[in-house]
Motif scaffolding. Structure first.
Motif, PDB file in Angstrom:
ATOM      1  N   SER A 193       0.809  -1.216   0.000  1.00  0.00           N
ATOM      2  CA  SER A 193       0.000   0.000   0.000  1.00  0.00           C
ATOM      3  C   SER A 193       0.846   1.270   0.000  1.00  0.00           C
ATOM      4  N   ALA A 194       2.138   1.158   0.313  1.00  0.00           N
ATOM      5  CA  ALA A 194       2.992   2.343   0.382  1.00  0.00           C
ATOM      6  C   ALA A 194       3.098   3.062  -0.956  1.00  0.00           C
ATOM      7  N   SER A 195       2.935   2.342  -2.056  1.00  0.00           N
ATOM      8  CA  SER A 195       3.071   2.956  -3.376  1.00  0.00           C
ATOM      9  C   SER A 195       1.746   3.495  -3.922  1.00  0.00           C
ATOM     10  N   ALA A 196       0.661   3.301  -3.179  1.00  0.00           N
ATOM     11  CA  ALA A 196      -0.646   3.779  -3.640  1.00  0.00           C
ATOM     12  C   ALA A 196      -0.767   5.292  -3.450  1.00  0.00           C
ATOM     13  N   SER A 197      -1.495   5.941  -4.341  1.00  0.00           N
ATOM     14  CA  SER A 197      -1.766   7.362  -4.174  1.00  0.00           C
ATOM     15  C   SER A 197      -2.724   7.560  -2.994  1.00  0.00           C
ATOM     16  N   ASP A 198      -2.798   8.786  -2.482  1.00  0.00           N
ATOM     17  CA  ASP A 198      -3.702   9.059  -1.371  1.00  0.00           C
ATOM     18  C   ASP A 198      -5.143   8.734  -1.741  1.00  0.00           C
ATOM     19  N   GLU A 199      -5.521   9.064  -2.982  1.00  0.00           N
ATOM     20  CA  GLU A 199      -6.889   8.821  -3.423  1.00  0.00           C
ATOM     21  C   GLU A 199      -7.175   7.323  -3.512  1.00  0.00           C
ATOM     22  N   ALA A 200      -6.231   6.578  -4.065  1.00  0.00           N
ATOM     23  CA  ALA A 200      -6.423   5.132  -4.199  1.00  0.00           C
ATOM     24  C   ALA A 200      -6.471   4.461  -2.831  1.00  0.00           C
ATOM     25  N   PHE A 201      -5.622   4.924  -1.907  1.00  0.00           N
ATOM     26  CA  PHE A 201      -5.615   4.324  -0.575  1.00  0.00           C
ATOM     27  C   PHE A 201      -6.919   4.631   0.161  1.00  0.00           C
ATOM     28  N   ALA A 202      -7.425   5.839   0.009  1.00  0.00           N
ATOM     29  CA  ALA A 202      -8.696   6.188   0.637  1.00  0.00           C
ATOM     30  C   ALA A 202      -9.825   5.316   0.101  1.00  0.00           C
ATOM     31  N   ALA A 203      -9.792   5.034  -1.201  1.00  0.00           N
ATOM     32  CA  ALA A 203     -10.811   4.159  -1.794  1.00  0.00           C
ATOM     33  C   ALA A 203     -10.685   2.738  -1.261  1.00  0.00           C
ATOM     34  N   ASP A 204      -9.440   2.268  -1.074  1.00  0.00           N
ATOM     35  CA  ASP A 204      -9.229   0.937  -0.506  1.00  0.00           C
ATOM     36  C   ASP A 204      -9.761   0.864   0.925  1.00  0.00           C
ATOM     37  N   CYS A 205      -9.533   1.925   1.703  1.00  0.00           N
ATOM     38  CA  CYS A 205     -10.016   1.944   3.084  1.00  0.00           C
ATOM     39  C   CYS A 205     -11.542   1.864   3.121  1.00  0.00           C
ATOM     40  N   LYS A 206     -12.177   2.616   2.255  1.00  0.00           N
ATOM     41  CA  LYS A 206     -13.642   2.608   2.205  1.00  0.00           C
ATOM     42  C   LYS A 206     -14.155   1.220   1.819  1.00  0.00           C
ATOM     43  N   ALA A 207     -13.507   0.608   0.821  1.00  0.00           N
ATOM     44  CA  ALA A 207     -13.929  -0.725   0.388  1.00  0.00           C
ATOM     45  C   ALA A 207     -13.685  -1.761   1.476  1.00  0.00           C
ATOM     46  N   ALA A 208     -12.568  -1.657   2.187  1.00  0.00           N
ATOM     47  CA  ALA A 208     -12.249  -2.620   3.248  1.00  0.00           C
ATOM     48  C   ALA A 208     -13.252  -2.529   4.389  1.00  0.00           C
ATOM     49  N   ASP A 209     -13.648  -1.307   4.744  1.00  0.00           N
ATOM     50  CA  ASP A 209     -14.601  -1.120   5.839  1.00  0.00           C
ATOM     51  C   ASP A 209     -15.959  -1.743   5.529  1.00  0.00           C
ATOM     52  N   ALA A 210     -16.276  -1.889   4.239  1.00  0.00           N
ATOM     53  CA  ALA A 210     -17.578  -2.433   3.845  1.00  0.00           C
ATOM     54  C   ALA A 210     -17.589  -3.956   3.784  1.00  0.00           C
ATOM     55  N   LEU A 211     -16.427  -4.591   3.962  1.00  0.00           N
ATOM     56  CA  LEU A 211     -16.326  -6.041   3.816  1.00  0.00           C
ATOM     57  C   LEU A 211     -16.431  -6.758   5.157  1.00  0.00           C
ATOM     58  N   THR A 212     -17.040  -7.923   5.145  1.00  0.00           N
ATOM     59  CA  THR A 212     -16.982  -8.812   6.298  1.00  0.00           C
ATOM     60  C   THR A 212     -15.676  -9.612   6.228  1.00  0.00           C
ATOM     61  N   ASP A 213     -15.253 -10.171   7.342  1.00  0.00           N
ATOM     62  CA  ASP A 213     -13.965 -10.866   7.383  1.00  0.00           C
ATOM     63  C   ASP A 213     -13.927 -12.103   6.490  1.00  0.00           C
ATOM     64  N   ASP A 214     -15.093 -12.690   6.194  1.00  0.00           N
ATOM     65  CA  ASP A 214     -15.114 -13.907   5.387  1.00  0.00           C
ATOM     66  C   ASP A 214     -15.282 -13.626   3.893  1.00  0.00           C
ATOM     67  N   ASP A 215     -15.289 -12.363   3.510  1.00  0.00           N
ATOM     68  CA  ASP A 215     -15.377 -12.029   2.087  1.00  0.00           C
ATOM     69  C   ASP A 215     -14.085 -12.444   1.390  1.00  0.00           C
ATOM     70  N   PRO A 216     -14.134 -12.962   0.149  1.00  0.00           N
ATOM     71  CA  PRO A 216     -12.922 -13.385  -0.555  1.00  0.00           C
ATOM     72  C   PRO A 216     -11.873 -12.278  -0.710  1.00  0.00           C
ATOM     73  N   SER A 217     -12.304 -11.024  -0.725  1.00  0.00           N
ATOM     74  CA  SER A 217     -11.368  -9.909  -0.876  1.00  0.00           C
ATOM     75  C   SER A 217     -10.896  -9.345   0.459  1.00  0.00           C
ATOM     76  N   ALA A 218     -11.390  -9.882   1.563  1.00  0.00           N
ATOM     77  CA  ALA A 218     -11.123  -9.270   2.864  1.00  0.00           C
ATOM     78  C   ALA A 218      -9.647  -9.301   3.230  1.00  0.00           C
ATOM     79  N   LEU A 219      -8.981 -10.441   3.056  1.00  0.00           N
ATOM     80  CA  LEU A 219      -7.576 -10.535   3.450  1.00  0.00           C
ATOM     81  C   LEU A 219      -6.746  -9.484   2.737  1.00  0.00           C
ATOM     82  N   TYR A 220      -6.977  -9.330   1.431  1.00  0.00           N
ATOM     83  CA  TYR A 220      -6.199  -8.362   0.659  1.00  0.00           C
ATOM     84  C   TYR A 220      -6.472  -6.933   1.111  1.00  0.00           C
TER      85      TYR A 220
END
Length: 249
Positions: free
Chosen positions: A88-115
């Protein structure tokens, strides 16, 4: 082992690795980890590891095929989590913010959750993951107090077809007819790197279809020369590696 003081001219640090203390394969205490429920290998790879165990025993080495330094599932998932966090260190601020928003919407058992949850973990969570890594290092050190090297599969199958033109989520490998995640290929070689241990992947024969097979040799911290010596001695008794295909213009 001698760690030299930092040179005044700013040259790189140098570590003089200890020489191998073994002159014969019969002197080694060899661990063999041939398979695991978390990342099952195919029949050709398992057959190779069984053959390696027989050859190493016949060479006079002490062989332990029961002890395990760590749990593969815990080690691999921890590796993935730390790797995604680093990425994540190489992500832009905008991309990282989008990842944070997407991660917050996931349950732990979602296939994308670990990533996504690893990629956006808080420093407190990273510190805990790093503490878990230090505990794994301790378990490896305990294992190598009683073993000199560990032999594992390098991958669950032989070499696979190039799939770089296939979108990542659609890539897969086939293990004895079962379709598995494309990234299962790296589960075994993910063992050593996260805990700072040296490893060597050694070609070791072919499948009935002529595809190359390999094993991995892992050793304790700073045992690089011992691993090289072990690989040289193993190469003399292992099946002949596959020859590369002839090049045609």
């Amino acid at each position: 082992m001698i760690a030299a003081p930092a040179p005044a001219d700013g040259a790189a640090w140098r570590i003089d690795l200890p020489a191998s203390k073994f002159t014969s394969l019969s002197q080694y205490r060899v661990g063999i980890w041939a398979d695991d429920d978390y990342c099952r290998v195919d029949s050709a790879t398992r057959g190779l590891l069984d053959q390696v165990a027989r050859l190493v025993r016949s060479a006079g080495a002490t062989v332990d095929d029961r002890s395990r330094p760590v749990e593969l599932v815990i080690s691999d998932r921890l590796f993935q989590s730390l790797m995604y966090a680093t990425g994540s260190a190489s992500a832009s601020d905008e991309a990282f913010a989008a990842d944070c928003k997407a991660a917050d919407a996931l349950t732990d058992d979602d296939p994308s959750a670990l990533y996504l949850k690893s990629r956006t973990m808080r420093h407190r969570d990273w510190a805990r993951a790093d503490e878990d890594r230090q505990k794994l290092r301790g378990r490896w050190a305990d294992y190598f107090a009683e073993h000199d090297i560990l032999i594992t599969p390098a991958a669950p199958t032989a070499a696979v077809d190039d799939q770089t033109s296939v979108p990542s989520p659609q890539r897969y490998i086939t293990v004895d007819g079962e379709r598995r995640s494309f990234f299962d290929q790296t589960s075994w070689i993910n063992l050593a790197g996260p805990v700072g241990l040296p490893s060597i992947v050694l070609p070791a024969g072919t499948t009935s279809a002529g595809l190359p097979l390999a094993i991995q040799i892992i050793g304790p911290y700073l045992s690089d020369r011992t691993l090289i010596a072990a690989a040289q001695q193993l190469a003399r008794i292992l099946p002949t590696p596959a020859a590369p295909p002839a090049f045609t213009a």
